[in-house]
Enzyme design. Sequence first.
Site, PDB file in Angstrom:
ATOM      1  N   HIS A  76      44.970  59.052  22.685  1.00 14.89           N
ATOM      2  CA  HIS A  76      45.172  58.935  24.133  1.00 14.89           C
ATOM      3  C   HIS A  76      45.537  60.285  24.733  1.00 14.89           C
ATOM      4  CE1 HIS A  76      49.647  58.793  23.868  1.00 14.89           C
ATOM      5  NE2 HIS A  76      49.492  57.952  22.858  1.00 14.89           N
ATOM      6  N   ASP A  78      47.456  61.037  27.465  1.00 19.67           N
ATOM      7  CA  ASP A  78      48.730  61.273  28.143  1.00 19.67           C
ATOM      8  C   ASP A  78      49.888  61.415  27.159  1.00 19.67           C
ATOM      9  OD1 ASP A  78      48.412  58.524  27.488  1.00 19.67           O
ATOM     10  OD2 ASP A  78      49.979  57.969  28.912  1.00 19.67           O
ATOM     11  N   ASP A 115      52.938  62.997  20.140  1.00 17.01           N
ATOM     12  CA  ASP A 115      52.481  61.636  20.396  1.00 17.01           C
ATOM     13  C   ASP A 115      51.726  61.656  21.714  1.00 17.01           C
ATOM     14  OD1 ASP A 115      52.159  58.946  20.963  1.00 17.01           O
ATOM     15  OD2 ASP A 115      54.280  58.570  21.353  1.00 17.01           O
ATOM     16  N   GLU A 145      47.829  55.681  28.241  1.00 15.14           N
ATOM     17  CA  GLU A 145      48.271  54.713  27.234  1.00 15.14           C
ATOM     18  C   GLU A 145      49.761  54.434  27.355  1.00 15.14           C
ATOM     19  OE1 GLU A 145      49.989  53.576  23.251  1.00 15.14           O
ATOM     20  OE2 GLU A 145      50.345  55.361  24.465  1.00 15.14           O
ATOM     21  N   GLU A 146      50.547  55.471  27.608  1.00 11.00           N
ATOM     22  CA  GLU A 146      51.999  55.336  27.566  1.00 11.00           C
ATOM     23  C   GLU A 146      52.572  54.566  28.748  1.00 11.00           C
ATOM     24  OE1 GLU A 146      53.539  55.992  25.024  1.00 11.00           O
ATOM     25  OE2 GLU A 146      52.852  57.790  23.997  1.00 11.00           O
ATOM     26  N   ASP A 169      47.221  57.427  16.302  1.00 19.46           N
ATOM     27  CA  ASP A 169      48.474  57.340  17.056  1.00 19.46           C
ATOM     28  C   ASP A 169      49.652  56.833  16.229  1.00 19.46           C
ATOM     29  OD1 ASP A 169      50.026  57.637  19.308  1.00 19.46           O
ATOM     30  OD2 ASP A 169      49.433  55.746  20.225  1.00 19.46           O
ATOM     31  N   HIS A 457      59.088  60.074  22.414  1.00 22.48           N
ATOM     32  CA  HIS A 457      59.554  59.608  23.725  1.00 22.48           C
ATOM     33  C   HIS A 457      60.938  60.146  24.073  1.00 22.48           C
ATOM     34  CE1 HIS A 457      56.701  55.834  23.715  1.00 22.48           C
ATOM     35  NE2 HIS A 457      56.103  56.947  23.302  1.00 22.48           N
TER      36      HIS A 457
END
Length: 486
Positions: A76, A78, A115, A145-146, A169, A457
């Site tokens: 992904h 983002d 990530d 995606e996030e 991922d 994150h």
Amino acid sequence: MSELSTLSPQPLWDIFAQICSIPHPSHHEAALASHIIEWAKNKEFHVEQDEVGNILIRKPASKGMENRKAVVLQAHLDMVPQKNNDTQHDFTKDPIRPYVDGDWVTADGTTLGSDNGVGMASALAVLEDESVKHGPLEVLLTMTEEAGMNGAFGLKPGWLQADILINTDSEEEGEVYMGCAGGIDFVTTLSLSRETLPADYKTLKLTMKGLKGGHSGGDIHLGLGNANKLLARFLAAHADELNLKLIHLQGGTLRNAIPREGYSIVAVPADQLEKLHQLKDYYLKTLKNELAVAEANLTLLLDEIETSSPALTQECQARFLSMLNTMPNGVIRMSDVAKGVVETSLNVGVVTMDEEKVEVTCLIRSLIESGKLYVVDMLHSLAKLSGAKAVASGSYPGWQPDASSPVMHLVRETYHQLFDKTPNIMVIHAGLECGLFKKPYPDMDMVSIGPTIRGAHSPDERVHIKSVGQYWQLLTAILKAIPVKE
């Protein structure tokens, strides 16, 4: 010249450095997407972009491998934008600043974006590196995606030509993922009533900080502190005895990140000021004992401030604090089928308050649909008791494990041949896009692999350098070993 240019394998690390240099938080991936499309055109690859912004790049098979099954490498575009409170950074304008820290690559005060930037870089590196042998190849890069899996939701049938999808991922070298949790967002909204503060009240800011934060799926079982819940616990416990009045509460920034920081603005009678400080100190001591291992750096600050804002009425305050303090958070149930894996959880991710309302945003995850619905019903009941409105939205399916998956067996055998040990075949509690891909492509064989990433994150995010090399070895060996299409 980036410090990452000294690392191996290349060109993977150089491409990752380029990705870091172009801002790409969720909903702001357009500049990075344009860069990649231009890069692909310059390399004379076939490249397309669909209506939702997903990018598809195709490369012909290596000589002699034209008869192999086609593979799509997926990542992904983002990244999650999180920064330390004292870091000046605009994720929509400023580049990520990666650097080497011993055995790891991390970033200066922000999330790194490994990530899923390392996975994205690996897919593009396969396209660029002519020494990598492969059959017909596609690279799919999805949007946002996030923050809702928009790209995966918008993926249309018939666009991909591959037989096998390798999702990049995952975040643990030595583990091969063949299933994941589904999820749903849940927002509880409580209308607020306010009143003017009495004249003899002192106003203060209570700040919870120093928590680790982390991925609300992959880290939810670690017992980390949630700033929203920890603030609610203290305020609910002592509001009555202090005659405390709540003016504001704010915590967390993303539904899929465990809240690292939060604050409340409160007011107490002047003669209760010393007692508030004593209770704050005792609570901090209590938390440092309870969370001594999980949250060694947590701190609780109490500072006098000036504000003219009105406070919540006593009745409204009681309903809000009771609701937030009672709201479940963390692991709800462990799986009976996938031993050691969380089955159902939720993260009380974001609390935002204005003059008229407060919103509490949660992300619920579960390996089974009934587990997800159970938590939704629980939160609806809590909202009803609290006189709040509640909306569940954005549901996405899990990825049902397939023990007979040919590509999973191929990955396991290839890993064993390379490293003389058997990888763990896992189901991950975090959300992967594979479950959504199964709707337009029900017959596609899927697997997920990746390097070791810690603190995803959160600003502590880092990727293990050696594991990136091992992941690259595995990925390129799998592509070389893909069987002939029957």
